[in-house]
Scaffold this motif. Structure first.
Motif, short mmCIF file in Angstrom:
data_model
loop_
_atom_site.label_atom_id
_atom_site.label_comp_id
_atom_site.label_asym_id
_atom_site.label_seq_id
_atom_site.Cartn_x
_atom_site.Cartn_y
_atom_site.Cartn_z
N VAL A 241 -9.21 3.18 1.11
CA VAL A 241 -7.93 3.83 1.35
C VAL A 241 -7.10 2.88 2.20
O VAL A 241 -7.51 2.47 3.30
CB VAL A 241 -8.11 5.17 2.07
CG1 VAL A 241 -6.76 5.79 2.38
CG2 VAL A 241 -8.96 6.12 1.22
N GLU B 258 -3.91 1.98 4.47
CA GLU B 258 -2.94 2.59 5.36
C GLU B 258 -2.01 1.51 5.90
O GLU B 258 -2.46 0.42 6.27
CB GLU B 258 -3.63 3.29 6.54
CG GLU B 258 -4.56 4.42 6.11
CD GLU B 258 -5.31 5.00 7.28
OE1 GLU B 258 -5.01 6.15 7.66
OE2 GLU B 258 -6.19 4.30 7.82
N THR C 180 -9.83 1.26 4.71
CA THR C 180 -10.98 2.03 5.18
C THR C 180 -11.77 2.51 3.97
O THR C 180 -11.19 3.11 3.05
CB THR C 180 -10.53 3.25 6.00
OG1 THR C 180 -9.69 2.81 7.07
CG2 THR C 180 -11.73 3.99 6.58
N PHE D 8 -13.59 4.75 1.49
CA PHE D 8 -13.41 6.19 1.25
C PHE D 8 -14.54 7.01 1.85
O PHE D 8 -14.31 8.06 2.45
CB PHE D 8 -13.33 6.44 -0.26
CG PHE D 8 -13.33 7.89 -0.65
CD1 PHE D 8 -12.16 8.64 -0.60
CD2 PHE D 8 -14.52 8.52 -1.05
CE1 PHE D 8 -12.17 9.99 -0.95
CE2 PHE D 8 -14.52 9.87 -1.40
CZ PHE D 8 -13.34 10.60 -1.35
N GLU E 45 -16.27 6.48 4.41
CA GLU E 45 -16.18 6.61 5.87
C GLU E 45 -15.24 7.74 6.24
O GLU E 45 -15.43 8.43 7.24
CB GLU E 45 -15.69 5.30 6.50
CG GLU E 45 -16.74 4.22 6.55
CD GLU E 45 -16.26 3.01 7.34
OE1 GLU E 45 -15.25 3.15 8.09
OE2 GLU E 45 -16.87 1.95 7.21
N LEU E 46 -14.22 7.93 5.42
CA LEU E 46 -13.27 9.02 5.67
C LEU E 46 -13.85 10.37 5.26
O LEU E 46 -13.51 11.41 5.84
CB LEU E 46 -11.97 8.77 4.90
CG LEU E 46 -11.17 7.52 5.31
CD1 LEU E 46 -9.99 7.32 4.37
CD2 LEU E 46 -10.69 7.66 6.75
N VAL E 47 -14.71 10.37 4.24
CA VAL E 47 -15.32 11.62 3.75
C VAL E 47 -16.85 11.41 3.75
O VAL E 47 -17.48 11.32 2.69
CB VAL E 47 -14.82 11.98 2.34
CG1 VAL E 47 -15.22 13.40 1.97
CG2 VAL E 47 -13.31 11.83 2.23
N TYR F 95 -19.25 13.73 1.57
CA TYR F 95 -18.87 13.97 0.18
C TYR F 95 -20.07 14.38 -0.68
O TYR F 95 -19.96 15.27 -1.52
CB TYR F 95 -18.21 12.71 -0.41
CG TYR F 95 -17.81 12.86 -1.86
CD1 TYR F 95 -16.60 13.43 -2.21
CD2 TYR F 95 -18.67 12.45 -2.89
CE1 TYR F 95 -16.23 13.59 -3.54
CE2 TYR F 95 -18.30 12.60 -4.22
CZ TYR F 95 -17.09 13.17 -4.54
OH TYR F 95 -16.74 13.33 -5.85
#
Length: 364
Positions: A211, A213, A223, A225, A227-229, A232
């Protein structure tokens, strides 16, 4: 002494038991017939008021003599007039021929298979009656297409007098994408397995996904993905959460099927398998519970307690809320906020379930 395991019903045997029912006593004989076909099961029955119409129609004379199914009969008659719809309509409206239709409502049969909350089977049935529906064609309106002859819209949808009943009631397994017969424990296992398989199939792609930013002065940061979710692959389908929440809350003192039926589905669309259900309350409250600007959390507590009393189930309002129609989800969020602020209280296990839901909501 070893007791042999119960033989689960199968579709062919269920259909055979239903076919043997006499319409004159089908309502009274349904459960005894199933119990005789499948010894060892204690069956219960729940009717749902959800009128539907089958697309199977017949042509009859006023004395009830059947001339055939509507579509093939009408096709043959249309051929006699060389496909001229107006000529056929003019000829038929001068007759006293009539059409029939089958009207039905849903019925669900349940039986325990074990001690746990999902240890039961469910049969989704249709209770159907054939009625004299109206004249063979609308005498006041000439149809403009063959389909209007085959699928007439002029018969009334209002209740018909008992004198127009022709056959039934008969019970039949409903033709559903998820199967009219399910063992709920196995069905939930299937829901979880299919969801895991779907997500695992995406793992290589998601491990590569980033992702991007945009930061100050046009700088960018990437980042991964996952690590953000990070959870999952730990996703729990709403169907499994519904049963888990039931088991861990005050509702667990009663059986799910005493209050809810399941509209199950299991089909493949565009190469992707869809498995799940929509819960249907068997005794919904008379009125919906919606938040209002002037309703404090204490008033909402009084109202959810009233809902529980009405439906005869502790914490029943919560499951009505997950359905999304009878109790608005904002009611749950308001009560969850009241719990966090220690302004209201619920039994500890109900509070845990509600706060878990408020952190990650689900609904049907």
């Amino acid at each position: 002494m070893n007791v042999p395991p119960l033989r689960l019903p199968d579709t062919a045997s269920i259909k055979a038991a239903l076919a043997g029912l006499d319409p004159a006593s089908a309502d009274a004989d349904l459960i005894p017939a199933l119990a005789a076909a499948f010894p060892g099961f204690d069956f219960s029955l729940a009717h749902v008021d959800d009128d539907y119409w089958r697309d199977t129609r017949s042509v009859i004379q006023p004395d009830g003599t059947r001339l055939g199914e509507l579509r093939p009969w009408m096709t043959a008659e249309l051929a006699k007039d060389n496909g001229n719809i107006r000529a056929l309509w003019t000829r038929l409206k001068a007759t006293d021929l009539q059409i029939t239709e089958w009207r039905g409502t849903s019925a669900f049969v349940f039986a325990l298979t074990g001690p746990d909350v999902a240890d039961y089977i469910q049969l989704a049935l249709g209770r159907e009656i054939e009625w004299r529906a109206g004249p063979i064609v609308n005498p006041n309106y000439c149809p403009f297409s063959e389909e209007q002859l085959f699928d007439p819209s002029w018969p009334s949808r209002d209740p018909l007098p008992e004198t127009d009943r022709l056959a039934g009631p008969v019970y039949r397994l409903l033709d559903r994408a998820g199967g009219a017969f399910v063992h709920v424990r196995s069905f939930l296992d299937r829901c979880g397995r299919v969801e895991r398989d779907k997500r695992e199939a995406k793992r290589p792609e998601l491990e590569r996904r980033v992702v991007r930013e945009t930061g100050p002065r046009g700088t960018t940061r990437e980042t991964p993905f996952l690590e953000l979710v990070p959870d999952y692959f730990d996703f729990v389908p709403r169907e499994l959460r519904f049963f888990r929440d039931w088991e861990e809350s005050s509702a667990g003192s009663q059986r799910v099927f005493a209050h809810w039926a399941l509209d199950t589905r299991d089909y493949t669309y565009k190469g992707e398998r869809e498995v799940g259900f929509i819960p249907r309350p068997l005794r919904p409250p008379k009125e919906r519970l919606l938040p209002t600007p002037d309703a404090s959390v204490h008033i909402l507590m009084d109202r959810i307690e009233a809902v529980d009393r009405e439906v005869g189930l502790p914490f029943g309002w919560f499951f009505l809320m997950t359905h999304g129609h009878w109790v608005d989800p904002d009611v749950g969020q308001a009560i969850a906020a009241g719990l966090r602020d220690q302004r209201v209280r619920l039994p500890d296990r109900d509070a845990r379930v509600l706060l878990r839901w408020a952190e990650r909501t689900y609904g049907f």
